[in-house]
Design a protein around this motif. Structure first.
Motif, PDB file in Angstrom:
ATOM      1  N   ILE A  28     -27.258 -10.544  10.050  1.00 61.46           N
ATOM      2  CA  ILE A  28     -27.778  -9.785   8.914  1.00 61.46           C
ATOM      3  C   ILE A  28     -29.052 -10.431   8.383  1.00 61.46           C
ATOM      4  CG2 ILE A  28     -27.311  -9.116   6.531  1.00 61.46           C
ATOM      5  CD1 ILE A  28     -24.343  -8.842   7.392  1.00 61.46           C
ATOM      6  N   LEU A  29     -29.044 -11.756   8.230  1.00 59.57           N
ATOM      7  CA  LEU A  29     -30.188 -12.450   7.643  1.00 59.57           C
ATOM      8  C   LEU A  29     -31.400 -12.490   8.560  1.00 59.57           C
ATOM      9  CD1 LEU A  29     -28.468 -15.529   5.986  1.00 59.57           C
ATOM     10  CD2 LEU A  29     -29.463 -13.562   4.841  1.00 59.57           C
ATOM     11  N   PHE A  30     -31.190 -12.793   9.823  1.00 57.15           N
ATOM     12  CA  PHE A  30     -32.303 -13.042  10.723  1.00 57.15           C
ATOM     13  C   PHE A  30     -32.547 -11.925  11.724  1.00 57.15           C
ATOM     14  CE2 PHE A  30     -30.556 -17.213   9.530  1.00 57.15           C
ATOM     15  CZ  PHE A  30     -31.649 -17.695   8.840  1.00 57.15           C
ATOM     16  N   GLY A  31     -31.715 -10.928  11.737  1.00 57.37           N
ATOM     17  CA  GLY A  31     -31.825  -9.857  12.719  1.00 57.37           C
ATOM     18  C   GLY A  31     -32.671  -8.696  12.246  1.00 57.37           C
ATOM     19  N   ARG A  32     -33.672  -8.971  11.430  1.00 62.89           N
ATOM     20  CA  ARG A  32     -34.529  -7.910  10.924  1.00 62.89           C
ATOM     21  C   ARG A  32     -35.824  -7.846  11.721  1.00 62.89           C
ATOM     22  NH1 ARG A  32     -35.503  -9.114   4.908  1.00 62.89           N
ATOM     23  NH2 ARG A  32     -35.863 -11.162   5.768  1.00 62.89           N
ATOM     24  N   THR A  33     -36.384  -6.658  11.784  1.00 60.40           N
ATOM     25  CA  THR A  33     -37.654  -6.500  12.483  1.00 60.40           C
ATOM     26  C   THR A  33     -38.781  -7.049  11.618  1.00 60.40           C
ATOM     27  OG1 THR A  33     -38.092  -4.319  11.562  1.00 60.40           O
ATOM     28  CG2 THR A  33     -36.832  -4.394  13.622  1.00 60.40           C
ATOM     29  N   LYS A  34     -39.939  -7.227  12.229  1.00 52.08           N
ATOM     30  CA  LYS A  34     -41.095  -7.754  11.511  1.00 52.08           C
ATOM     31  C   LYS A  34     -41.477  -6.812  10.368  1.00 52.08           C
ATOM     32  CE  LYS A  34     -45.723  -9.575  12.335  1.00 52.08           C
ATOM     33  NZ  LYS A  34     -46.740  -9.840  13.345  1.00 52.08           N
ATOM     34  N   ALA A  35     -41.429  -5.523  10.613  1.00 56.24           N
ATOM     35  CA  ALA A  35     -41.777  -4.538   9.585  1.00 56.24           C
ATOM     36  C   ALA A  35     -40.817  -4.621   8.401  1.00 56.24           C
ATOM     37  CB  ALA A  35     -41.772  -3.136  10.177  1.00 56.24           C
ATOM     38  N   GLU A  36     -39.536  -4.792   8.690  1.00 49.77           N
ATOM     39  CA  GLU A  36     -38.553  -4.916   7.611  1.00 49.77           C
ATOM     40  C   GLU A  36     -38.798  -6.173   6.786  1.00 49.77           C
ATOM     41  OE1 GLU A  36     -34.675  -2.693   9.554  1.00 49.77           O
ATOM     42  OE2 GLU A  36     -35.042  -4.801  10.005  1.00 49.77           O
ATOM     43  N   LYS A  37     -39.140  -7.269   7.457  1.00 44.66           N
ATOM     44  CA  LYS A  37     -39.426  -8.512   6.745  1.00 44.66           C
ATOM     45  C   LYS A  37     -40.656  -8.353   5.860  1.00 44.66           C
ATOM     46  CE  LYS A  37     -37.540 -11.447  10.382  1.00 44.66           C
ATOM     47  NZ  LYS A  37     -37.860 -12.415  11.426  1.00 44.66           N
ATOM     48  N   GLN A  38     -41.705  -7.710   6.387  1.00 42.49           N
ATOM     49  CA  GLN A  38     -42.935  -7.509   5.615  1.00 42.49           C
ATOM     50  C   GLN A  38     -42.684  -6.607   4.414  1.00 42.49           C
ATOM     51  OE1 GLN A  38     -45.596  -6.068   8.654  1.00 42.49           O
ATOM     52  NE2 GLN A  38     -46.381  -8.127   9.097  1.00 42.49           N
ATOM     53  N   LYS A  39     -41.880  -5.571   4.610  1.00 45.41           N
ATOM     54  CA  LYS A  39     -41.563  -4.655   3.516  1.00 45.41           C
ATOM     55  C   LYS A  39     -40.808  -5.388   2.414  1.00 45.41           C
ATOM     56  CE  LYS A  39     -39.157  -0.427   2.322  1.00 45.41           C
ATOM     57  NZ  LYS A  39     -38.185   0.571   2.747  1.00 45.41           N
ATOM     58  N   ALA A  40     -39.822  -6.188   2.780  1.00 43.47           N
ATOM     59  CA  ALA A  40     -39.045  -6.952   1.799  1.00 43.47           C
ATOM     60  C   ALA A  40     -39.938  -7.932   1.052  1.00 43.47           C
ATOM     61  CB  ALA A  40     -37.902  -7.684   2.492  1.00 43.47           C
ATOM     62  N   GLU A  41     -40.851  -8.584   1.757  1.00 41.22           N
ATOM     63  CA  GLU A  41     -41.769  -9.536   1.121  1.00 41.22           C
ATOM     64  C   GLU A  41     -42.695  -8.816   0.146  1.00 41.22           C
ATOM     65  OE1 GLU A  41     -43.145 -13.131   0.082  1.00 41.22           O
ATOM     66  OE2 GLU A  41     -41.531 -12.797   1.518  1.00 41.22           O
ATOM     67  N   ALA A  42     -43.189  -7.633   0.524  1.00 43.33           N
ATOM     68  CA  ALA A  42     -44.065  -6.859  -0.352  1.00 43.33           C
ATOM     69  C   ALA A  42     -43.319  -6.412  -1.607  1.00 43.33           C
ATOM     70  CB  ALA A  42     -44.618  -5.652   0.398  1.00 43.33           C
ATOM     71  N   GLU A  43     -42.074  -5.978  -1.445  1.00 43.44           N
ATOM     72  CA  GLU A  43     -41.269  -5.566  -2.596  1.00 43.44           C
ATOM     73  C   GLU A  43     -41.012  -6.741  -3.535  1.00 43.44           C
ATOM     74  OE1 GLU A  43     -37.848  -3.845  -0.767  1.00 43.44           O
ATOM     75  OE2 GLU A  43     -38.820  -1.905  -0.449  1.00 43.44           O
ATOM     76  N   LYS A  44     -40.751  -7.898  -2.957  1.00 37.76           N
ATOM     77  CA  LYS A  44     -40.519  -9.098  -3.760  1.00 37.76           C
ATOM     78  C   LYS A  44     -41.777  -9.477  -4.538  1.00 37.76           C
ATOM     79  CE  LYS A  44     -39.162 -13.935  -3.335  1.00 37.76           C
ATOM     80  NZ  LYS A  44     -38.834 -15.013  -2.417  1.00 37.76           N
ATOM     81  N   ALA A  45     -42.935  -9.428  -3.890  1.00 40.54           N
ATOM     82  CA  ALA A  45     -44.201  -9.759  -4.542  1.00 40.54           C
ATOM     83  C   ALA A  45     -44.491  -8.766  -5.672  1.00 40.54           C
ATOM     84  CB  ALA A  45     -45.335  -9.756  -3.528  1.00 40.54           C
ATOM     85  N   LEU A  46     -44.231  -7.499  -5.445  1.00 43.73           N
ATOM     86  CA  LEU A  46     -44.453  -6.484  -6.466  1.00 43.73           C
ATOM     87  C   LEU A  46     -43.559  -6.738  -7.677  1.00 43.73           C
ATOM     88  CD1 LEU A  46     -45.794  -3.833  -7.353  1.00 43.73           C
ATOM     89  CD2 LEU A  46     -43.938  -2.621  -6.197  1.00 43.73           C
ATOM     90  N   ALA A  47     -42.313  -7.051  -7.430  1.00 43.98           N
ATOM     91  CA  ALA A  47     -41.382  -7.333  -8.527  1.00 43.98           C
ATOM     92  C   ALA A  47     -41.828  -8.558  -9.317  1.00 43.98           C
ATOM     93  CB  ALA A  47     -39.979  -7.547  -7.972  1.00 43.98           C
ATOM     94  N   GLU A  48     -42.300  -9.584  -8.631  1.00 41.32           N
ATOM     95  CA  GLU A  48     -42.773 -10.789  -9.321  1.00 41.32           C
ATOM     96  C   GLU A  48     -44.004 -10.485 -10.173  1.00 41.32           C
ATOM     97  OE1 GLU A  48     -43.379 -13.790  -6.365  1.00 41.32           O
ATOM     98  OE2 GLU A  48     -41.229 -14.095  -6.067  1.00 41.32           O
ATOM     99  N   ARG A  49     -44.920  -9.657  -9.658  1.00 42.93           N
ATOM    100  CA  ARG A  49     -46.112  -9.289 -10.432  1.00 42.93           C
ATOM    101  C   ARG A  49     -45.723  -8.489 -11.673  1.00 42.93           C
ATOM    102  NH1 ARG A  49     -48.443  -7.862  -5.427  1.00 42.93           N
ATOM    103  NH2 ARG A  49     -48.288  -5.667  -5.980  1.00 42.93           N
ATOM    104  N   ARG A  50     -44.767  -7.596 -11.537  1.00 43.25           N
ATOM    105  CA  ARG A  50     -44.324  -6.804 -12.684  1.00 43.25           C
ATOM    106  C   ARG A  50     -43.701  -7.699 -13.750  1.00 43.25           C
ATOM    107  NH1 ARG A  50     -41.625  -1.556  -9.721  1.00 43.25           N
ATOM    108  NH2 ARG A  50     -43.588  -0.513  -9.260  1.00 43.25           N
TER     109      ARG A  50
END
Length: 59
Positions: A28-50
């Motif tokens: 579950i933790l490491f079996g994500r595609t590169k796109a999924e990882k990038q999307k999660a990172e972008a969502e996290k960054a957006l939440a931190e900025r908010r």
């Protein structure tokens, strides 16, 4: 009388079950595609900025 249990087999079975549970978590933790990882990172960054934008300025 109680049931006779071979402790060696019980320990091995328990170790196998724990190993399988850990493997499942890792899938579950490491079996994500590169796109999924990038999307999660972008969502996290957006939440931190908010959150950062809603903080009060202290003098």
């Amino acid at each position: 009388m109680g049931e006779i249990v071979n402790l060696k087999l019980v320990r091995k079975r328990k170790a196998r079950d724990e190993k399988e549970a850990k493997a499942s978590e890792n899938r579950i933790l490491f079996g994500r595609t590169k796109a999924e990882k990038q999307k999660a990172e972008a969502e996290k960054a957006l939440a931190e900025r908010r959150i950062e934008g809603h903080k009060r300025e202290e003098e």
